[in-house]
Design an enzyme around this catalytic site. Structure first.
Site, PDB file in Angstrom:
ATOM      1  CD  GLN A   1      15.037  37.378  30.541  1.00  0.00           C
ATOM      2  OE1 GLN A   1      15.444  36.298  31.033  1.00  0.00           O
ATOM      3  NE2 GLN A   1      15.994  37.575  29.242  1.00  0.00           N
TER       4      GLN A   1
ATOM      5  CB  ALA B   1      10.271  31.849  28.676  1.00  0.00           C
TER       6      ALA B   1
ATOM      7  CB  THR C   1       7.638  26.184  29.898  1.00  0.00           C
ATOM      8  OG1 THR C   1       8.760  26.235  30.941  1.00  0.00           O
ATOM      9  CG2 THR C   1       8.351  27.322  29.011  1.00  0.00           C
TER      10      THR C   1
ATOM     11  CG  PHE D   1      10.158  34.149  21.581  1.00  0.00           C
ATOM     12  CD1 PHE D   1       8.968  34.621  21.015  1.00  0.00           C
ATOM     13  CD2 PHE D   1      11.482  34.106  21.224  1.00  0.00           C
ATOM     14  CE1 PHE D   1       9.434  35.565  19.920  1.00  0.00           C
ATOM     15  CE2 PHE D   1      11.665  34.710  19.962  1.00  0.00           C
ATOM     16  CZ  PHE D   1      10.611  35.598  19.476  1.00  0.00           C
ATOM     17  NE  ARG D   2      15.610  31.322  23.264  1.00  0.00           N
ATOM     18  CZ  ARG D   2      15.203  32.260  24.444  1.00  0.00           C
ATOM     19  NH1 ARG D   2      14.870  33.566  23.568  1.00  0.00           N
ATOM     20  NH2 ARG D   2      15.291  32.337  25.403  1.00  0.00           N
TER      21      ARG D   2
ATOM     22  CB  ILE E   1       5.034  40.144  28.990  1.00  0.00           C
ATOM     23  CG1 ILE E   1       4.552  38.887  28.056  1.00  0.00           C
ATOM     24  CG2 ILE E   1       6.237  40.693  28.519  1.00  0.00           C
ATOM     25  CD1 ILE E   1       4.319  39.256  26.956  1.00  0.00           C
ATOM     26  CG  ASP E   2       3.950  35.370  32.787  1.00  0.00           C
ATOM     27  OD1 ASP E   2       3.990  35.733  33.852  1.00  0.00           O
ATOM     28  OD2 ASP E   2       4.500  34.306  32.314  1.00  0.00           O
TER      29      ASP E   2
ATOM     30  CG  HIS F   1      11.473  41.919  28.208  1.00  0.00           C
ATOM     31  ND1 HIS F   1      11.711  40.584  27.912  1.00  0.00           N
ATOM     32  CD2 HIS F   1      12.499  42.713  27.967  1.00  0.00           C
ATOM     33  CE1 HIS F   1      13.235  40.666  27.862  1.00  0.00           C
ATOM     34  NE2 HIS F   1      13.614  41.797  27.815  1.00  0.00           N
TER      35      HIS F   1
ATOM     36  CB  ILE G   1      11.431  25.911  37.452  1.00  0.00           C
ATOM     37  CG1 ILE G   1      12.237  26.417  36.246  1.00  0.00           C
ATOM     38  CG2 ILE G   1      11.524  26.779  38.853  1.00  0.00           C
ATOM     39  CD1 ILE G   1      13.453  27.127  36.371  1.00  0.00           C
TER      40      ILE G   1
END
Ligand SMILES: [Zn+2]
Length: 237
Positions: free
Chosen positions: A91, A14, A18, A25-26, A93-94, A111, A228
């Site tokens: 991981q 994720a 971002t 998610f978290r 899904i975008d 995923h 990143i």
């Protein structure tokens, strides 16, 4: 390390998205936390759950419609183009790796993919615009055009089995690489998080770039706790 490597495996979570404006998610205020996830078994059993799943899906798509690949996505795409990285295991899904220029064979989606729908019976792909058109008109998701089966966003839901082929490809790449590069994953979601550990045990170097510490920081050859985009903006390719 990249320059010394023969085969680099990319691995993203994720954190890389971002920076494209898609919340983790978290992370606090995440829209994902407002609703309890709809388990796969319930989705299969209940038309009401399916309507709710599609309602949420389209609401979420509206929020992140403008998301574009980040610096990190682009840096990894350049590494793939250089021939050193056969594929990126993700991981996410975008679909942002594909949007940064990678082919479907260069992205291993553990995923699934939220940018299209799939029939749960025959596997046929359906475009979301078409599903949405019917959903908005009838308040019900349409059935599969080919077999009348149930359509679902092509993601892996809670309680749904991991996809076999991506798992096999990820395993193969993790075994073959001599450098495993994690970008934006906290490495807490299994079985996805097993791949970097497996690569390291097989003799690959392990590099982790993530804002927060991960459970594999202690065994990694290099850990960078930073954004990143910041790290990858001066990425050698
Ligand atoms: Zn079908």
């Amino acid at each position: 390390m990249i320059q010394e490597a023969r085969i680099v495996a990319g691995f993203t979570g994720a954190g890389i998205s971002t920076e494209s404006g898609i919340p983790d998610f978290r992370s606090p205020n995440s829209p994902w936390l407002r609703n309890k996830p709809i388990a796969y078994e319930l989705f299969l059993r209940s038309a009401k759950a399916r309507r709710e799943a599609w309602r949420r899906k389209f609401a979420m798509d509206d929020l992140y419609r403008g998301a574009r690949p980040s610096t990190g996505h682009r840096a990894l795409a350049a590494l793939v183009a250089s021939g050193r990285m056969p594929a990126v295991i993700t991981q996410n899904i975008d679909g942002l790796h594909q949007e940064s220029g990678l082919g479907d064979d260069q992205v291993i989606e553990l995923h699934g993919n939220g940018t299209y729908a799939k029939c749960l019976s025959c596997g046929r792909r359906h475009e979301l615009d078409w599903v949405r058109y019917h959903f908005d008109r009838n308040g019900e998701p349409p059935e599969c055009m080919a077999c009348g089966g149930i359509l679902k966003s092509a993601t892996i839901s809670f309680g749904q089995a991991m996809p076999e082929e991506p798992m096999r490809r990820a395993q193969k790449l993790s075994a073959a690489c001599d450098l495993f590069l994690v970008a934006g994953s906290s490495l807490v979601v299994y079985p996805a998080a097993a791949f970097p550990a497996f690569a390291k045990e097989n003799g690959a170097r392990l590099v982790i770039v993530n804002r927060e510490p991960t459970p594999l920081d202690d065994v990694a050859d290099l850990v960078v706790h930073a954004e990143i985009g910041e790290v990858f903006s001066e990425f050698p390719t």
